[in-house]
Design an enzyme around this catalytic site. Structure first.
Site, PDB file in Angstrom:
ATOM      1  CE1 TYR A  84      -0.718   5.813  22.493  1.00 32.17           C
ATOM      2  CE2 TYR A  84      -1.250   5.395  24.791  1.00 32.17           C
ATOM      3  CZ  TYR A  84      -0.866   6.270  23.793  1.00 32.17           C
ATOM      4  OH  TYR A  84      -0.617   7.581  24.097  1.00 32.17           O
ATOM      5  CG  LEU A 105      11.566  11.518  32.127  1.00 35.26           C
ATOM      6  CD1 LEU A 105      12.104  10.197  32.666  1.00 35.26           C
ATOM      7  CD2 LEU A 105      11.941  12.666  33.065  1.00 35.26           C
ATOM      8  N   GLY A 149      13.824   9.977  27.494  1.00 39.13           N
ATOM      9  CA  GLY A 149      14.959   9.541  28.300  1.00 39.13           C
ATOM     10  C   GLY A 149      16.125  10.505  28.316  1.00 39.13           C
ATOM     11  CG  LEU A 193      15.077  16.174  30.003  1.00 41.61           C
ATOM     12  CD1 LEU A 193      13.712  16.859  30.044  1.00 41.61           C
ATOM     13  CD2 LEU A 193      16.174  17.188  30.308  1.00 41.61           C
TER      14      LEU A 193
END
Length: 323
Positions: free
Chosen positions: A53, A213, A216, A218
């Site tokens: 990450y 989501l 984004g 959702l």
């Protein structure tokens, strides 16, 4: 905060998992630390990260940010169920990626140094390694467990048959095997219902949905577009145009019920029996606060059925496509 056992293990984790992929990339170190502090204040004890990450030349930076937070003390580490991942290449030379015993040993030690801790609660295979045999993978994990560096093993982005193969190999070695699988799962993307979720339920593996989501889509994107608060680009914009009628119906249903679309999407996942904890990725403390509301949002059977009409899911295979 509600808690649930992770898969068939005795490990209790919060019903929301704090994903940290934005730490260092979209959230600076101070904001990242504030997000983790707020998570603990609300009883959220399950944090997920990965060695890769912050990506590219900054890979490993997210783990360092978490490690610096642990170093502040105050039982931060003791109260955290810490999950990280291994697989992605951490350098350009051979054996700096995938799941060979050599890379697992080196990558785990490097993660522990960055995280400033001597053990990881959940060590996850970030992707299936089609070249390394499971005997080698499980032997490396067993060594790490015996050394006290790893407590549980999990997977991410596995197919159903990968889960079955992993568990069979672990059983042959007298090991517990996988206790979790982190998969792309949300109202828009329900492919895992075909075989991954049935396999996980059969083997007692908890599902940790990532991108709950769908980037984004959702989270009220249509309304955000209308008010000029947000515009999507690239693949997300293409998906929005393909699925716009469904997303508009979804946002209308959320408005009818008086719920934020993002919270309804999280609540739907929390109603799925195979799901242990959706992995949320807040960029700010305010976004994290908003996510907690989903824990108290109850969806009755009628609402769940209406959501299935908008976003049809799958029956388990083979019944989904055959008798």
């Amino acid at each position: 905060m509600e808690y649930k056992s992770l898969g068939r293990s005795g490990l209790s984790v919060s019903r929301l998992c704090l994903g940290t992929m934005n730490f260092g990339w979209k959230s600076d170190e101070a904001e990242s630390h504030a997000i983790m502090d707020l998570a603990h204040e609300h009883g959220l004890n399950f944090f997920d990260t990965a060695d890769i990450y912050y990506w590219g030349e900054h890979r490993g930076k997210t783990e360092e940010i978490i490690g610096n937070w642990f170093a502040q003390g105050g039982v931060r580490r003791e109260r955290t169920v810490l999950a990280t991942k291994v697989y992605e290449p951490m350098g350009e030379w051979p054996n700096e990626g995938r799941l060979s015993a050599l890379h697992i040993r080196r990558a785990l030690d490097a993660s522990l140094r960055r995280l400033k801790t001597d053990y990881v609660d959940l060590y996850q295979f970030h992707h299936i390694d089609r070249e390394t045999p499971w005997d080698e993978i499980w032997q490396a994990v067993d060594v790490a467990i015996q050394q006290g560096k790893v407590l549980y093993a999990g997977s991410s982005n596995f197919a159903g048959w990968n889960l079955a193969e992993a568990q069979a190999a672990a059983k042959a070695k007298g090991m517990a095997g996988l206790v979790s699988e982190q998969s792309l799962y949300n109202l828009l993307t329900r492919t895992v219902e075909l075989e991954v979720i049935p396999a996980a339920q059969r083997f007692g593996i908890g599902i940790l949905p990532w991108s709950p989501l769908q980037g984004g889509l959702l989270g009220g994107i249509v309304q955000a577009e209308r008010t000029g608060r947000r515009r999507l680009e690239g693949r997300a914009a293409e998906t929005l145009e393909k699925r716009r009628p469904q997303i508009e119906q979804y946002e209308a249903l959320a408005a009818e019920l008086g719920h934020k679309p993002s919270n309804m999407a999280l609540a739907w996942l929390l109603h799925q029996p195979a799901v242990t904890a959706p992995v949320i990725g807040p960029r700010t403390t305010n976004q994290l606060l908003q996510s907690f509301s989903a824990l108290n949002l109850k969806l009755d059977q009628q609402i769940l059925e209406r959501l299935d009409v908008i976003f049809p899911g799958h029956k388990p295979a083979p019944e989904d496509y055959a008798w």
